[in-house]
Design an enzyme around this catalytic site. Sequence first.
Site, mmCIF file in Angstrom:
data_model
loop_
_atom_site.group_PDB
_atom_site.id
_atom_site.type_symbol
_atom_site.label_atom_id
_atom_site.label_comp_id
_atom_site.label_asym_id
_atom_site.label_seq_id
_atom_site.Cartn_x
_atom_site.Cartn_y
_atom_site.Cartn_z
ATOM 1 N N GLY A 176 4.381 11.156 9.884
ATOM 2 C CA GLY A 176 5.541 10.865 9.317
ATOM 3 C C GLY A 176 6.064 9.336 9.573
ATOM 4 O O GLY A 176 5.347 8.424 9.308
ATOM 5 N N GLY A 177 7.112 9.119 10.301
ATOM 6 C CA GLY A 177 7.726 7.631 10.412
ATOM 7 C C GLY A 177 6.681 6.989 11.417
ATOM 8 O O GLY A 177 6.898 5.956 11.214
ATOM 9 N N GLY B 67 -13.284 -17.720 -11.670
ATOM 10 C CA GLY B 67 -12.287 -17.694 -10.961
ATOM 11 C C GLY B 67 -12.275 -17.545 -9.388
ATOM 12 O O GLY B 67 -11.564 -18.075 -8.484
ATOM 13 N N ALA B 68 -13.427 -16.918 -9.033
ATOM 14 C CA ALA B 68 -13.750 -16.674 -7.573
ATOM 15 C C ALA B 68 -13.949 -17.948 -6.863
ATOM 16 O O ALA B 68 -13.802 -18.069 -5.853
ATOM 17 C CB ALA B 68 -15.022 -15.678 -7.458
#
Length: 513
Positions: free
Chosen positions: A168-169, A403-404
């Site tokens: 959980g938390g 782009g790389a």
Amino acid sequence: MHEEKIKKLYQLKKLAEGGGGQEKIDAQHSKGKLTARERIEILLDPNTFVEIDKYVTHRSEDANEKKYYGDGVVTGFGLVNGRQVFIYAYDFTVLGGSLGEMAGRKISKIMEHAMDCGAPILGIIDSGGARIQEGVMSLDGYGGIFFKNMMASGVIPQITASIGPCAGGAVYSPAMTDFVIMVEKVGQMFVTGPEVVKEVLSQDVSFEDLGGAKTHATKSGVAHFVAKNEYDCIDKIRTLLSFLPQNNSEEAPFVETSDDINRVDPKLLSILPENPYEQYDMKQIIKLIADRGEFFEIHELFAENIIVGFARMAGRSVGIVANQPMYLAGALDINSSSKAARFIRFCDSFNIPIVTLVDTPGYLPGTDQESNGIIRHGSKLLYAYCEATVPKITCIIGKAYGGAYIAMGSKNLGTDVNYAWPTAEIAVLGPEAAITIIHRRDLKHSPDAAATKRKLVKDFRDKFANPYIAAEKGIIDAVIDPMETRPMIIHALVAFSNKRESRPVRKHGNINL
Ligand code: HXC
């Protein structure tokens, strides 16, 4: 009279240090786990731990909630390799290490002390999450911790170890820290456990598959390190700290080295295969250029097509970012972009220069990547490089396409020194893809399309896929002999070590999360 008071102190101390009692301690040991205090003892330098808030108890109105001194978390400060740290460790022997109001206040308080003193905060988690009996007050306790995590982010290093359940938390605070280490088969992190998964989704899943170290190290990327056992986990924390500064206004510690800064290494070139389609292990290159061949890899099992981690060059910490041609040929994808971007932002926050080694054929194409957000995640890498103002040194080793090429620390992203080996191939597309597009008609009408393509690819590679066009334009600062990579990078790191770069005043940027 005084004797009585001293006696009482020792009685209370014993009670507090007994956590949830001997039975619970035995149960913890029988699972092969150490207690919170034992963990702190082996993590910190001997006799340096000072515990605070040992006598804090809960103030819940629930009469069934038993009171324990310390309230399920041990907090304090001490030294690691002679350097100050602040620490908290959940005590599973007390109500399963669940977090109530006062335990939350203790953790927030120790984090605040760490920030005030400019020292790293270390957390050891072994916890059932929000203490059910304390309801909203335990949720509020987590809120306070998350707020402190954010305040400390980029100010002091935050390191978390998951040595037990983190339910959980208890998972979100680690996720907001810089590094998470999970112990194999012991650490488990999940927002909702297998029972809830079964109830809500009718799915059967084990604790290990849902939130074990392997899952988080290989698939989710939550875990940066997997440790074999608790001792290995502590070793990893100590090693990691050795590469980091105490806070964002300091430098990482200098480590004297016998490794010559002018060491040239002829083995470097032999690692790169003659055939650009063959794989090789980029880690060999990293180790040959680092001080004493030492490289401390982060996220080793996640997005293996990119390598990130710490090394030292001339005794100073550097963050290494490198494509790994062994996986996906070193292409960039969603996970590798996020992984490298987060690492670059960490290095930039803590004054650690970035050394980038490039060999990538591009961003990975395909519907899977596009629909899952390669544009959104890929842009994080561009953003992180542009944002970083620490010294940035890039060396292109092999392919640097499209782009790389831009994303991997290219010149116009604000990189300080860009080197290339003579084997570098810098182009908008790889030769095959480029020829298919620009010579589509020639290939269609050729009597022997395969032979024509081979020739065109060779011509393209000779003409365009090399570092000299970029060097002529000043986009590559120097084409270097591979064996001189170590001294050339070190000279650049030294030259730019006092670099100052200012940015427009703003509240914060808006990286595409
Ligand atoms: C109070 C808890 C507790 C909790 C465990 N205990 N979790 N007490 N609140 N959240 C107590 C148990 O009652 C038990 O008490 C002791 O701790 C040890 O627990 P066991 O179940 O016996 O241990 P084990 O079998 O090892 O299992 C550990 C566990 C399991 C996997 C953590 O206890 C568990 O699933 N707990 C609940 C996890 C959970 O759902 N937490 C709430 C999450 S909601 P006794 O007295 O018998 O020794 C949450 C919201 C916050 O955290 C969200 C913020 C973003």
